[in-house]
Design a protein around this motif. Structure first.
Motif, PDB file in Angstrom:
ATOM      1  N   ASN A  61       0.694  -1.181  -0.217  1.00  0.00           N
ATOM      2  CA  ASN A  61      -0.004   0.132   0.000  1.00  0.00           C
ATOM      3  C   ASN A  61       0.940   1.323   0.092  1.00  0.00           C
ATOM      4  OD1 ASN A  61      -2.335  -1.551  -0.069  1.00  0.00           O
ATOM      5  ND2 ASN A  61      -2.161  -1.453   2.250  1.00  0.00           N
ATOM      6  N   GLY A  62       1.968   1.370  -0.972  1.00  0.00           N
ATOM      7  CA  GLY A  62       2.714   2.224  -0.815  1.00  0.00           C
ATOM      8  C   GLY A  62       2.035   3.836  -1.180  1.00  0.00           C
ATOM      9  N   SER A  63       2.466   4.745  -0.263  1.00  0.00           N
ATOM     10  CA  SER A  63       2.054   6.014  -0.119  1.00  0.00           C
ATOM     11  C   SER A  63       0.704   6.055   0.695  1.00  0.00           C
ATOM     12  CB  SER A  63       1.746   6.753  -1.649  1.00  0.00           C
ATOM     13  OG  SER A  63       0.453   6.449  -2.318  1.00  0.00           O
ATOM     14  N   LEU A  64       0.016   5.270   0.923  1.00  0.00           N
ATOM     15  CA  LEU A  64      -1.156   5.274   1.810  1.00  0.00           C
ATOM     16  C   LEU A  64      -0.837   5.280   3.177  1.00  0.00           C
ATOM     17  CD1 LEU A  64      -3.488   2.877  -0.392  1.00  0.00           C
ATOM     18  CD2 LEU A  64      -3.382   5.568  -0.682  1.00  0.00           C
ATOM     19  N   PRO A  65      -1.960   5.956   3.945  1.00  0.00           N
ATOM     20  CA  PRO A  65      -1.886   5.703   5.308  1.00  0.00           C
ATOM     21  C   PRO A  65      -1.528   4.398   5.885  1.00  0.00           C
ATOM     22  CG  PRO A  65      -3.545   7.325   4.562  1.00  0.00           C
ATOM     23  CD  PRO A  65      -3.057   6.531   3.648  1.00  0.00           C
ATOM     24  N   SER A  66      -1.936   3.188   5.220  1.00  0.00           N
ATOM     25  CA  SER A  66      -2.042   1.992   5.718  1.00  0.00           C
ATOM     26  C   SER A  66      -0.293   1.192   5.254  1.00  0.00           C
ATOM     27  CB  SER A  66      -2.979   1.087   5.077  1.00  0.00           C
ATOM     28  OG  SER A  66      -3.237   1.106   3.772  1.00  0.00           O
ATOM     29  N   GLN A  67       0.362   2.067   4.508  1.00  0.00           N
ATOM     30  CA  GLN A  67       1.675   1.693   4.090  1.00  0.00           C
ATOM     31  C   GLN A  67       2.589   0.910   5.270  1.00  0.00           C
ATOM     32  OE1 GLN A  67       4.344   3.949   1.744  1.00  0.00           O
ATOM     33  NE2 GLN A  67       6.103   3.274   2.942  1.00  0.00           N
ATOM     34  N   ARG A  68       2.769  -0.215   4.890  1.00  0.00           N
ATOM     35  CA  ARG A  68       3.812  -1.217   5.534  1.00  0.00           C
ATOM     36  C   ARG A  68       5.139  -1.315   4.692  1.00  0.00           C
ATOM     37  NH1 ARG A  68       1.426  -6.284   8.309  1.00  0.00           N
ATOM     38  NH2 ARG A  68       0.731  -6.666   6.200  1.00  0.00           N
ATOM     39  N   THR A  69       6.401  -1.401   5.303  1.00  0.00           N
ATOM     40  CA  THR A  69       7.537  -1.797   4.440  1.00  0.00           C
ATOM     41  C   THR A  69       8.330  -2.669   5.219  1.00  0.00           C
ATOM     42  OG1 THR A  69       7.726   0.584   3.595  1.00  0.00           O
ATOM     43  CG2 THR A  69       9.800  -0.702   3.660  1.00  0.00           C
ATOM     44  N   LEU A  70       8.175  -3.839   4.631  1.00  0.00           N
ATOM     45  CA  LEU A  70       9.104  -5.127   5.210  1.00  0.00           C
ATOM     46  C   LEU A  70      10.364  -5.049   4.444  1.00  0.00           C
ATOM     47  CD1 LEU A  70       9.066  -7.727   6.586  1.00  0.00           C
ATOM     48  CD2 LEU A  70       8.083  -8.888   4.645  1.00  0.00           C
ATOM     49  N   VAL A  71      11.238  -5.148   5.483  1.00  0.00           N
ATOM     50  CA  VAL A  71      12.714  -5.289   5.060  1.00  0.00           C
ATOM     51  C   VAL A  71      13.584  -6.408   5.542  1.00  0.00           C
ATOM     52  CG1 VAL A  71      13.013  -2.705   5.018  1.00  0.00           C
ATOM     53  CG2 VAL A  71      13.659  -4.112   6.879  1.00  0.00           C
ATOM     54  N   GLY A  72      14.361  -6.963   4.872  1.00  0.00           N
ATOM     55  CA  GLY A  72      15.186  -8.109   5.182  1.00  0.00           C
ATOM     56  C   GLY A  72      16.055  -8.767   4.150  1.00  0.00           C
ATOM     57  N   ALA A  73      16.564  -9.803   4.050  1.00  0.00           N
ATOM     58  CA  ALA A  73      17.583 -10.453   3.273  1.00  0.00           C
ATOM     59  C   ALA A  73      16.830 -11.414   2.118  1.00  0.00           C
ATOM     60  CB  ALA A  73      18.577 -11.067   3.977  1.00  0.00           C
ATOM     61  N   LEU A  74      17.242 -11.466   0.988  1.00  0.00           N
ATOM     62  CA  LEU A  74      16.777 -12.322  -0.246  1.00  0.00           C
ATOM     63  C   LEU A  74      16.161 -13.697   0.479  1.00  0.00           C
ATOM     64  CD1 LEU A  74      15.588 -12.707  -2.768  1.00  0.00           C
ATOM     65  CD2 LEU A  74      18.198 -13.111  -3.350  1.00  0.00           C
ATOM     66  N   HIS A  75      17.232 -14.646   1.259  1.00  0.00           N
ATOM     67  CA  HIS A  75      16.859 -15.993   1.557  1.00  0.00           C
ATOM     68  C   HIS A  75      15.527 -15.893   2.411  1.00  0.00           C
ATOM     69  CE1 HIS A  75      18.780 -15.567   5.513  1.00  0.00           C
ATOM     70  NE2 HIS A  75      19.462 -14.881   5.020  1.00  0.00           N
ATOM     71  N   ASP A  76      15.290 -14.848   3.094  1.00  0.00           N
ATOM     72  CA  ASP A  76      14.350 -15.026   4.180  1.00  0.00           C
ATOM     73  C   ASP A  76      12.869 -14.124   3.626  1.00  0.00           C
ATOM     74  OD1 ASP A  76      15.459 -16.204   5.988  1.00  0.00           O
ATOM     75  OD2 ASP A  76      16.200 -14.055   7.015  1.00  0.00           O
ATOM     76  N   LEU A  77      12.882 -13.760   2.342  1.00  0.00           N
ATOM     77  CA  LEU A  77      11.905 -13.001   1.784  1.00  0.00           C
ATOM     78  C   LEU A  77      10.590 -13.923   1.807  1.00  0.00           C
ATOM     79  CD1 LEU A  77      10.569 -10.811   0.162  1.00  0.00           C
ATOM     80  CD2 LEU A  77      11.522 -11.636  -2.046  1.00  0.00           C
ATOM     81  N   PRO A  78      10.391 -14.782   1.223  1.00  0.00           N
ATOM     82  CA  PRO A  78       8.960 -15.682   1.293  1.00  0.00           C
ATOM     83  C   PRO A  78       8.544 -15.919   2.816  1.00  0.00           C
ATOM     84  CG  PRO A  78      10.447 -16.730  -0.187  1.00  0.00           C
ATOM     85  CD  PRO A  78      11.288 -15.745   0.527  1.00  0.00           C
ATOM     86  N   SER A  79       9.601 -16.254   3.813  1.00  0.00           N
ATOM     87  CA  SER A  79       8.984 -16.758   5.118  1.00  0.00           C
ATOM     88  C   SER A  79       8.410 -15.236   5.860  1.00  0.00           C
ATOM     89  CB  SER A  79      10.081 -17.274   5.830  1.00  0.00           C
ATOM     90  OG  SER A  79      11.159 -16.682   5.732  1.00  0.00           O
ATOM     91  N   LEU A  80       9.375 -14.258   5.511  1.00  0.00           N
ATOM     92  CA  LEU A  80       8.915 -12.980   6.353  1.00  0.00           C
ATOM     93  C   LEU A  80       7.741 -12.456   5.691  1.00  0.00           C
ATOM     94  CD1 LEU A  80      12.563 -11.198   6.543  1.00  0.00           C
ATOM     95  CD2 LEU A  80      11.268 -11.938   8.189  1.00  0.00           C
ATOM     96  N   ALA A  81       7.588 -12.449   4.387  1.00  0.00           N
ATOM     97  CA  ALA A  81       6.087 -11.908   3.848  1.00  0.00           C
ATOM     98  C   ALA A  81       5.057 -12.645   4.303  1.00  0.00           C
ATOM     99  CB  ALA A  81       6.264 -11.970   2.233  1.00  0.00           C
ATOM    100  N   ALA A  82       5.215 -14.081   4.268  1.00  0.00           N
ATOM    101  CA  ALA A  82       4.093 -14.907   5.154  1.00  0.00           C
ATOM    102  C   ALA A  82       3.925 -14.776   6.570  1.00  0.00           C
ATOM    103  CB  ALA A  82       4.616 -16.209   4.679  1.00  0.00           C
ATOM    104  N   ARG A  83       4.993 -14.573   7.362  1.00  0.00           N
ATOM    105  CA  ARG A  83       4.743 -13.981   8.768  1.00  0.00           C
ATOM    106  C   ARG A  83       4.172 -12.766   8.868  1.00  0.00           C
ATOM    107  NH1 ARG A  83      10.529 -13.658  11.464  1.00  0.00           N
ATOM    108  NH2 ARG A  83      10.658 -15.353  10.398  1.00  0.00           N
ATOM    109  N   HIS A  84       4.228 -11.739   8.108  1.00  0.00           N
ATOM    110  CA  HIS A  84       3.704 -10.393   8.303  1.00  0.00           C
ATOM    111  C   HIS A  84       2.455 -10.230   7.329  1.00  0.00           C
ATOM    112  CE1 HIS A  84       6.782  -8.557  10.831  1.00  0.00           C
ATOM    113  NE2 HIS A  84       7.520  -9.361  10.130  1.00  0.00           N
ATOM    114  N   ALA A  85       1.996 -11.274   6.705  1.00  0.00           N
ATOM    115  CA  ALA A  85       0.842 -11.553   6.070  1.00  0.00           C
ATOM    116  C   ALA A  85       0.645 -10.202   4.884  1.00  0.00           C
ATOM    117  CB  ALA A  85      -0.540 -11.483   6.966  1.00  0.00           C
ATOM    118  N   ILE A  86       1.760  -9.948   4.161  1.00  0.00           N
ATOM    119  CA  ILE A  86       1.950  -8.922   3.366  1.00  0.00           C
ATOM    120  C   ILE A  86       0.944  -9.341   2.165  1.00  0.00           C
ATOM    121  CG2 ILE A  86       3.245  -7.862   1.636  1.00  0.00           C
ATOM    122  CD1 ILE A  86       4.041  -7.028   4.399  1.00  0.00           C
ATOM    123  N   ARG A  87       0.071  -8.350   1.712  1.00  0.00           N
ATOM    124  CA  ARG A  87      -0.842  -8.652   0.631  1.00  0.00           C
ATOM    125  C   ARG A  87      -0.758  -7.374  -0.238  1.00  0.00           C
ATOM    126  NH1 ARG A  87      -1.027 -12.517   2.952  1.00  0.00           N
ATOM    127  NH2 ARG A  87      -2.556 -13.340   4.273  1.00  0.00           N
TER     128      ARG A  87
END
Length: 478
Positions: free
Chosen positions: A412-438
């Motif tokens: 949701n870039g630029s909106l009040p509901s924006q969330r930015t998840l950071v990390g390393a490439l090898h953890d990308l799928p698991s981190l996105a699932a853990r934080h329920a990125i949609r």
């Protein structure tokens, strides 16, 4: 009504500006634009006024103010820093029946300089009687955003052909219909597209016809940007306020649609994976139907029409069917998400190129050149890839991208509901699932993504990069 509104013709008429600083320079410049013969009086001049004097555009009276300076002038502007001196200038001017404006002092002034919107020969002036200049300026900015810059050339063209228009359309009702066509039809569209010769030819052809010209429909492809209404361009806002029909994508925020003309017909033609899906052929048919009915159609797309927005296909269709069109670009998601998460897409030391990639198109992942995408010292901006993060990560690692490569996944870039998840490439799928990125979310991958830790400023920041030292090094280099 405290003030009597009027527009003064100062062409080749002498006026006096007392003062040599920045304010006096701004007033002199505005008077010059109106064609006045400007004299500036002051002991010393700032650089802008000195240049105008050297160019011979402004006359100069050196020294302290003298009441004799008022002889023969039509109006006076007092722009000194001394209120007693400004009061003296005002008193001298009033005694000699001169119109006097004392900058930022309505009590001493006999006329006010309004906030002006210039679409010459159209001028819009806004005054608060000197009591609220900030409000007048803000109103000017709001109204100016609604007035097409093409109005000036259009009015100049209509002025040149006024006699022929009156002769051809002697009946008042017919003349009004012709002017409606002139303001809403192809002539104005051609002027907006910087084709003044073709615009004049279109006007001449319409005056030569036996019948009145019919309303001609048109389509404007408008980029709505990433979601924040404040990121709309002024031209996009004007298009929304002129639209009869708006065909909008699902990702266009409701606040943007609220800015449109109240009586415009709004038709949702969104495409969402796993949800309501409007076939492209249906969108084409709607564009054709409403344009041929003489309506002004806005095709409103999230981001930019020409970045994974199928704008090229729609232009090909419109061109093939003879529909007049124009394009208003928007801020694409890669630019907006990067800016709102504090990540520069390029960096002199760490990323010399940017690749915009979509994971949503047919056969997108199988046709990508993974060897090139996995190279270092470049930034990948991946659109519509939330549902394919496993495959994206697997391919990049398999083709040599370092497992510790930083990423920033912006939801949701630029909106009040924006969330930015950071990390390393090898953890990308698991981190996105853990934080329920949609969706909608954009993936920024590359060395520059490490800057999100230090430079993030909008919305919620999630996760952490595994190497604080490397992040600090990047932040220092920035």
């Amino acid at each position: 009504m405290q003030l009597y509104p009027l527009f003064a013709d100062l062409t080749d008429r002498p006026v006096l500006v007392v003062g040599g600083g920045d304010v006096a320079a701004r007033k002199a410049a505005m008077l010059l634009r109106a064609g006045a013969r400007v004299t500036v009086g002051a002991p010393m001049l700032g650089p802008e006024l000195r240049e105008l004097v050297q160019q011979g555009r402004v006359a100069y009276r050196a020294g302290a103010y003298q009441s004799e300076w008022l002889a023969g002038v039509w109006l006076v502007i007092a722009a000194t820093r001394s209120r007693p001196l400004n009061a003296r200038i005002a008193a001298d001017g009033h005694s000699q029946q001169r119109l006097v404006n004392v900058v930022d002092d309505p009590v001493l002034s006999s006329f006010q300089v309004p906030a002006v919107i210039d679409r010459s020969p159209l001028l819009v002036a806004i005054s608060s009687s000197g009591t609220a200049p900030v409000l007048a300026r803000r109103l000017r900015e709001r109204i100016e955003s609604l007035l097409d810059p093409a109005l000036g050339p259009l009015l100049q063209l209509a002025q040149r052909y006024r006699a022929r228009i009156r002769a051809r359309h002697a009946d008042l009702a017919s003349r009004r219909r012709f002017y409606d066509w002139l303001h809403d039809g192809p002539v104005r569209a051609l002027l907006r597209a910087s084709h003044p010769v073709h615009a004049e030819q279109q006007l001449v052809a319409a005056l030569s016809q036996r019948h009145e010209p019919k309303a001609q429909g048109s389509v404007v492809l408008v980029g709505a940007g990433p979601g924040d209404p404040g990121l709309l361009t002024l031209r996009a806002l004007r298009a929304l306020n002129e639209a009869d029909v708006i065909l909008h994508d699902a990702l266009v925020d409701a606040q943007i649609l609220d800015l449109a003309r109240r009586d415009a017909v709004q038709i949702a033609v969104g495409k969402r994976s796993g949800g309501v899906h409007t076939p492209q052929e249906t969108i084409h048919a709607l564009l054709l139907e409403h344009a041929r009915a003489g309506r002004r159609v806005v095709r409103l797309k999230g981001g930019d029409p020409f970045v994974f927005g199928r704008g090229g296909e729609e232009l090909e269709f419109l061109r093939a069917h003879g529909i007049v069109y124009e394009v208003v670009p928007g801020i694409t998601a890669a630019l907006a998400c990067a800016a709102f998460s504090g990540v520069p897409l390029t960096h002199r030391d760490h990323a010399q190129s940017v690749r915009l990639v979509t994971a949503q198109c047919q056969h997108a992942l199988t046709e990508l050149n993974w060897g090139e995408l996995a190279q270092e010292r470049q930034t990948l901006a991946v659109y519509m890839g939330v549902n394919k993060l496993d495959e994206l990560t697997r391919q990049l690692l398999a083709h040599g991208r370092a497992p510790t490569t930083p990423f920033a996944l912006v939801e949701n870039g630029s909106l009040p509901s924006q969330r930015t998840l950071v990390g390393a490439l090898h953890d990308l799928p698991s981190l996105a699932a853990r934080h329920a990125i949609r969706a909608p979310a954009l993936l920024i991958l590359g060395e520059v993504a490490a800057l999100a830790d230090a430079s993030h400023w909008h919305g919620e920041l999630l996760g952490a990069l595994p190497h604080p030292a490397s992040t600090a090094t990047l932040a220092d280099a920035a």
